[in-house]
Write a protein that holds these residues in place. Sequence first.
Motif, PDB file in Angstrom:
ATOM      1  N   ARG A 177       0.839  -1.201   0.000  1.00  0.00           N
ATOM      2  CA  ARG A 177       0.000   0.000   0.000  1.00  0.00           C
ATOM      3  C   ARG A 177       0.875   1.252   0.000  1.00  0.00           C
ATOM      4  N   ALA A 178       1.958   1.240   0.740  1.00  0.00           N
ATOM      5  CA  ALA A 178       2.865   2.398   0.760  1.00  0.00           C
ATOM      6  C   ALA A 178       3.461   2.641  -0.619  1.00  0.00           C
ATOM      7  N   ARG A 179       3.796   1.555  -1.327  1.00  0.00           N
ATOM      8  CA  ARG A 179       4.345   1.709  -2.681  1.00  0.00           C
ATOM      9  C   ARG A 179       3.300   2.299  -3.627  1.00  0.00           C
ATOM     10  N   ILE A 180       2.045   1.891  -3.459  1.00  0.00           N
ATOM     11  CA  ILE A 180       0.964   2.451  -4.275  1.00  0.00           C
ATOM     12  C   ILE A 180       0.805   3.941  -3.992  1.00  0.00           C
ATOM     13  N   GLU A 181       0.870   4.325  -2.717  1.00  0.00           N
ATOM     14  CA  GLU A 181       0.751   5.742  -2.353  1.00  0.00           C
ATOM     15  C   GLU A 181       1.878   6.554  -2.992  1.00  0.00           C
ATOM     16  N   LYS A 182       3.082   6.003  -3.008  1.00  0.00           N
ATOM     17  CA  LYS A 182       4.221   6.711  -3.596  1.00  0.00           C
ATOM     18  C   LYS A 182       4.044   6.891  -5.099  1.00  0.00           C
ATOM     19  N   VAL A 183       3.644   5.808  -5.772  1.00  0.00           N
ATOM     20  CA  VAL A 183       3.446   5.889  -7.225  1.00  0.00           C
ATOM     21  C   VAL A 183       2.331   6.877  -7.557  1.00  0.00           C
ATOM     22  N   TYR A 184       1.255   6.846  -6.772  1.00  0.00           N
ATOM     23  CA  TYR A 184       0.144   7.774  -7.013  1.00  0.00           C
ATOM     24  C   TYR A 184       0.606   9.218  -6.830  1.00  0.00           C
ATOM     25  N   ALA A 185       1.406   9.468  -5.797  1.00  0.00           N
ATOM     26  CA  ALA A 185       1.913  10.821  -5.567  1.00  0.00           C
ATOM     27  C   ALA A 185       2.784  11.271  -6.738  1.00  0.00           C
ATOM     28  N   GLN A 186       3.636  10.382  -7.238  1.00  0.00           N
ATOM     29  CA  GLN A 186       4.498  10.745  -8.368  1.00  0.00           C
ATOM     30  C   GLN A 186       3.674  11.021  -9.617  1.00  0.00           C
ATOM     31  N   GLN A 187       2.651  10.215  -9.851  1.00  0.00           N
ATOM     32  CA  GLN A 187       1.810  10.421 -11.022  1.00  0.00           C
ATOM     33  C   GLN A 187       1.028  11.729 -10.911  1.00  0.00           C
TER      34      GLN A 187
END
Length: 485
Positions: free
Chosen positions: A48-58
């Motif tokens: 979930r943390a990795r998803i949050e990071k990718v979403y923030a970058q996008q």
Amino acid sequence: MSGSYDDSVGVEVSSDSFWEVGNYKRTVKRIDDGHRLCNDLMNCIHERARIEKVYAQQLTEWAKRWKQLVEKGPQYGTVERAWCAFMSEAEKVSELHLEVKGSLMNEDFEKIKNWQKEAFHKQMMGGFKETKEAEDGFRKAQKPWAKKLKEVEAAKKAYHAACKEEKLAISRETNSKADPALNPEQLKKLQDKVERSKQDVLKTKEKYEKSLKELDNATPQYMENMEQVFEQCQQFEEKRLRFFREVLLEVQKHLDLSNVASYKSIYRELEQNIKSADAVEDLRWFRANQGPGMSMNWPQFEEWSADLNRTLSRREKKKASDGVTLTGINQTGDQVSQPNKHSSSLSVQSNTVQSVQSSYNPFEDEEDTGSTVSEKEDNKIKNVSSYEKNQSYPTDWSDEESNNPFSSTDANGDTNPFDEDTSPAMEVRVRALYDYEGQEQDELSFKAGDELTKMENEDEQGWCKGRLDNGQVGLYPANYVEPIQ
């Protein structure tokens, strides 16, 4: 975990009950499962943390791209500011989601990892200390009762065997009485066999009942000891369950942005920016800056001067840039003061032409802005859209070069007489040697190792025109790249 202890060997499990010999192993296995569940929960939070990071970058990339597109597009005024507010919202929400990612990994993930390390202690020979303690506790509590159970099973088998033998002896005796050929001595032996069988039945039955009574007497103590070890396992499992509940609540708080004051303020600010969009104000601004409110250098009577053979048209003045010299301008009797833009009587010294824009705006006859070709080059948008603010626009907003009114072919399909070479430049794939961050809006940004397409060769200032793989077109330093072999 070890297998069944020796005292329980040969004891058949007659049901699935916890009280059966060896059935405590499901309770012991739960300890190992608890350690594995900690790993599962950590992996769940990590993903979930990795998803949050990718979403923030996008979100950040989306905001940057569309901010450039809107700023360089035809939208203006308060509506433009309202539109750009969405990009500001995305940047702020991106920061919040990066904070969520940090909380999940630095707080929740680490908390589970540390708790797991404190709750489960690995042994040198493998397995966990808590598992071995539970296993030993159950075996110790079950051992006396299992021993007596084994005796009961043996007594039961002996009793049943005696009963079977007695029945067989009685059957033989009965059959012998009906046989006249059997002598009295043989009959006496069969009767003695029946008598001994009855005595064995009584003896084994008594032993069986005695061992069963001893087992019944030991059962309460067995149940108490097993219950005590089971409660210890329950308490250990209760700690894990309560800890998981606590961690999940903290994860929920970190994920729930609806209770974050800064998150709410983002959308209050976004709403205010949208509501502040004023159509009347934008139309007033456009009238003053792009419409009838603009100043105009209206034509006035000018005396003829013998110093000049002819007067250059406004369009030719705008086409002439620094370093361009117009020579051999002759006026014939048939020419008027506004020469044809395709006249062959205009010649340009090629050795003095350094940089001439090969295209022009076909609507510039009605304006006299006095801007030069180099100024127009500075104002061109090279990476997002074919639109330019403060210019005339075609009907459709398109990224295709075919819709650009400033292409190298004029409105009538004729080429510009000032073009040195109207053929398109050969495109070459190049690779970035260093990182470069564009300093102007018409410059590209890339990282070392990125690949792009060179569209135009290096000019005298050391700049090339290129296109990134995402379609963005712009300028970059020529010495920052190398051709791809």
